[in-house]
Enzyme design. Structure first.
Site, PDB file in Angstrom:
ATOM      1  N   LYS A  59      -4.872  39.169  24.384  1.00 34.45           N
ATOM      2  CA  LYS A  59      -4.741  38.685  22.998  1.00 34.45           C
ATOM      3  C   LYS A  59      -4.900  39.802  21.962  1.00 34.45           C
ATOM      4  O   LYS A  59      -4.252  39.785  20.926  1.00 34.45           O
ATOM      5  CB  LYS A  59      -5.742  37.555  22.742  1.00 34.45           C
ATOM      6  N   ASP A  87      -5.124  29.012  18.197  1.00 37.26           N
ATOM      7  CA  ASP A  87      -6.318  28.434  18.837  1.00 37.26           C
ATOM      8  C   ASP A  87      -7.190  27.672  17.834  1.00 37.26           C
ATOM      9  O   ASP A  87      -7.628  26.552  18.096  1.00 37.26           O
ATOM     10  CB  ASP A  87      -7.170  29.533  19.491  1.00 37.26           C
TER      11      ASP A  87
END
Ligand code: NDP
Length: 279
Positions: free
Chosen positions: A72, A108
């Site tokens: 990420k 997220d």
């Protein structure tokens, strides 16, 4: 007359490991809602090969990538352009290409907040929130959580210094404090919401913390998801909590945000969550 088959829309999850992922099923169910000819692959790629794999994916006509552990941060570094929430997080879980430029988002936090508020009816504004863990998922979620205006977000982590650093990084967005689990011993009143975001769940464990942080009214949410109660949810139930949920809804809601980022359409999520829970 020969029928032309529709152009395949190719998306994928890139990470390591990825074999366990439910993303192909979730995106297939979303695509069916719009009759989109979607293909969603799993790309198991380890650290050094990440940049080349992303370039190859888009160079060969790929439409969108989801990015998971451990890439990420690397995805953030690789992007030419980021959404505001990805910039705040410093981490990326969704990529697409726009006129040769790599555009990145982090879905997220929006997924978590949507699951808590829309699916579970939790009021985050003015609430007292305890988050266990200070890794990439928490970094991705803090901005959207603080945007809802909680009274306090306390982050507790095994490595207390990491929690304190994370709190310092986000202090401009709201009241956020970092500490170790031992520091919770002095807590005298329960939190409204406790979110478990460590990777201890992967080995069937959970961090132990002061039971006074949890009461029957506390909503206990595990970002980790499994069949039946997770170790964290079991621990909370034994500590007296009565309102509990695992992170299936977050998984589907963050996927819905990615789907919209790629296809410009918002899928319905309730039936997909129900399908995962009953699978
Ligand atoms: P990271 O590897 O970035 O962070 C791991 C965190 O867990 C750190 O805070 C680490 O503490 C802590 N930790 C690890 N082992 C233990 C242990 N035995 N006891 C106490 N703490 C421990 O992981 P992520 O932040 O990316 O992911 C965290 C969890 O969130 C995972 O379970 C993941 O599956 C879940 N997740 C769920 C999503 C969903 O859609 N439902 C989306 C994203 C993540 P330390 O700093 O001390 O090492």
């Amino acid at each position: 007359m020969e029928q032309k088959s529709p152009v395949e829309l190719r998306c994928a999850l890139i990470g390591h490991p990825v074999a366990h992922s439910r993303s192909p099923l979730i995106h297939r169910l979303f695509a069916e809602q719009f009759s989109l000819p979607l293909r969603y692959d799993l790309l198991d790629v380890e650290g050094p090969a990440f940049n080349a794999a992303v370039q190859q994916f888009f160079a060969t006509g790929g439409l969108g990538l989801n990015v998971t552990v451990p890439h990420k941060m690397a995805a953030f570094a690789l992007a030419d352009q980021t959404t505001a929430r990805a910039a705040t997080a410093g981490a990326v879980n969704t990529l697409r290409e726009d006129q040769g430029r790599l555009v990145a988002d982090n879905t997220d936090g929006a997924g978590l907040v949507r699951d808590l508020t829309a699916n579970h009816g939790i009021e985050l504004g003015a609430s007292r929130i305890l988050i266990l863990g200070a890794g990439g998922a928490v970094r991705g979620c803090l901005g959207p959580i603080l945007e809802t205006g909680p009274a306090l977000v306390r982050i507790a982590n095994r490595t207390a210094a990491r929690a304190r650093q994370l709190a310092t990084d986000f202090t401009r967005l709201g009241t956020v404090e970092g500490c170790g689990y031992d520091d919770l011993e002095t807590a005298t009143s329960p939190f409204d919401l406790v979110i478990h975001a460590t990777s201890a769940g992967l080995t069937g464990e959970t961090p132990k913390f002061n039971r006074r942080c949890v009461a029957a009214s506390t909503f206990c949410y595990d970002m980790f998801y499994a069949r039946g109660d997770t170790a964290f949810l079991r621990w909370c139930r034994e500590a007296g909590a009565r309102r509990l949920a695992a992170g299936w809804g977050m998984l589907v809601e963050q996927a819905a945000e990615s789907f919209e980022f790629w296809h410009g359409r918002r899928p319905e999520t309730g039936s997909v969550i129900a399908r995962l829970l009953s699978a």
